[in-house]
Design an enzyme around this catalytic site. Structure first.
Site, mmCIF file in Angstrom:
data_model
loop_
_atom_site.group_PDB
_atom_site.id
_atom_site.type_symbol
_atom_site.label_atom_id
_atom_site.label_comp_id
_atom_site.label_asym_id
_atom_site.label_seq_id
_atom_site.Cartn_x
_atom_site.Cartn_y
_atom_site.Cartn_z
ATOM 1 C CD GLU A 5 5.309 -8.448 2.606
ATOM 2 O OE1 GLU A 5 5.241 -8.569 1.266
ATOM 3 O OE2 GLU A 5 4.216 -8.254 3.000
ATOM 4 C CE1 TYR A 88 4.663 -5.058 -1.911
ATOM 5 C CE2 TYR A 88 5.848 -6.868 -1.624
ATOM 6 C CZ TYR A 88 4.686 -6.171 -1.277
ATOM 7 O OH TYR A 88 3.766 -6.619 -0.775
ATOM 8 C CG ASP A 106 0.666 -5.650 -4.054
ATOM 9 O OD1 ASP A 106 0.073 -4.937 -4.306
ATOM 10 O OD2 ASP A 106 0.159 -6.689 -3.255
ATOM 11 C CB CYS A 161 -10.031 -4.343 -8.040
ATOM 12 S SG CYS A 161 -9.684 -3.425 -9.650
ATOM 13 C CB CYS A 168 -17.340 -3.865 -11.240
ATOM 14 S SG CYS A 168 -15.810 -4.200 -11.971
ATOM 15 C CB CYS A 171 -15.856 -2.106 -6.565
ATOM 16 S SG CYS A 171 -14.526 -0.651 -6.433
ATOM 17 C CB CYS A 177 -13.998 2.706 -11.349
ATOM 18 S SG CYS A 177 -12.896 1.657 -12.414
#
Length: 278
Positions: A5, A88, A106, A161, A168, A171, A177
């Site tokens: 991370e 985070y 994030d 995305c 799209c 998706c 959306c």
């Protein structure tokens, strides 16, 4: 998980993976890293950039040994107390490494929320309290489902995305959306990457490249003048030193870079010159 991370902050996976693998081979646990000088963490950081992260990981490893019996803590509040661990990172490690219900936000998650729920092409330029409230509201109450939700939304943002050329057609939530329903309005700002060439950051990076391979303190004059002009050839640092000199930094820029490295704890000044921290 904590190592990955921290390494992945502002750095793509393709650059992180080989360094992460070598890091864990050398230091499989926090105690292994804590026993080494901080300078070794910086040396092994390689060219990932933002090398202060290496110092923070080393400090976190020391703190884990001192306060947590050598084991990475598994709750958000305890993780947040570790040196260099922000909100985070604490949430991500608690959720993904230990299965805790935490709100992980994030860049990818922010972008999905902006398009899917707010109808905006991109999230705000800086994380807002409203975004955190929205993310917390969307998080499933079931702990296991919350972990899967965080991972799923993050992957949706990373693979489908995306910031540029979103897929799209692939998706799974395109019918819901808000951005598509609004006709795909353009972003209200143009994202700009950080400049690099000719900056103090580039000079700092070039100086760090010299220090990482140096087996002894590097005399200050070597940063300022080519070895040939000084009448000798330094062992082991010729290649990165030549790269630094090709940048031809102004004397005041080089001075700022060296002073900044000292101030950040990434270098130390000894009678023989500059070296990585002990």
């Amino acid at each position: 998980m904590l190592v990955s991370e921290v390494m992945l902050q502002q750095t793509p996976v393709v650059r992180v993976l080989p360094v992460w693998e070598e890091w864990l081979r050398r230091w499989p646990g926090p105690a292994d890293l804590a026993r080494e000088p901080a300078g070794e963490a910086v040396r092994s950081w390689g060219r990932l950039g933002y090398p202060r992260r290496a110092l923070r990981l080393h400090a976190a490893a020391v703190a884990i040994g001192a306060s947590h019996g050598g084991n990475v803590p598994d709750t958000y509040p305890e993780l947040l107390e570790l040196p260099g661990v922000g909100s985070y990172t604490a949430a991500a490690v608690a959720a993904f490494a230990f299965g805790r219900r935490e709100t992980v936000v994030d860049t990818n998650i922010r972008r999905v929320h902006a398009r899917l729920l707010s109808g905006s092409a991109l999230p705000a330029q800086a994380l807002t309290a409203a975004e955190m409230r929205l993310a917390a509201k969307m998080l499933p109450s079931d702990t296991g489902a919350s972990v899967r939700w965080n991972a799923s939304v993050m992957e949706l943002g990373a693979l489908v995305c995306t910031a540029r050329s979103p897929k799209c057609g692939k998706c799974p939530v395109r019918s819901s959306c808000a951005w598509l329903a609004a006709g795909e309005p353009p972003p209200t700002y143009t994202p700009r990457g950080q400049s690099w060439h000719g900056t103090d950051r580039q000079v700092r990076g070039a100086v760090m490249a010299v220090l990482r391979v140096a087996e002894a303190p590097v005399a200050p004059e070597l940063f300022q003048r080519a070895p040939a002009d000084l009448g000798f050839e330094p062992l082991g640092i010729s290649i990165p030193l030549a790269a630094l000199h090709r940048l031809d930094p102004a004397p005041e820029q080089l001075e700022r870079a060296l002073a900044g490295l000292l101030s950040d704890g990434l270098a130390e000044l000894h009678p023989g010159g500059f070296r990585l921290p002990a």
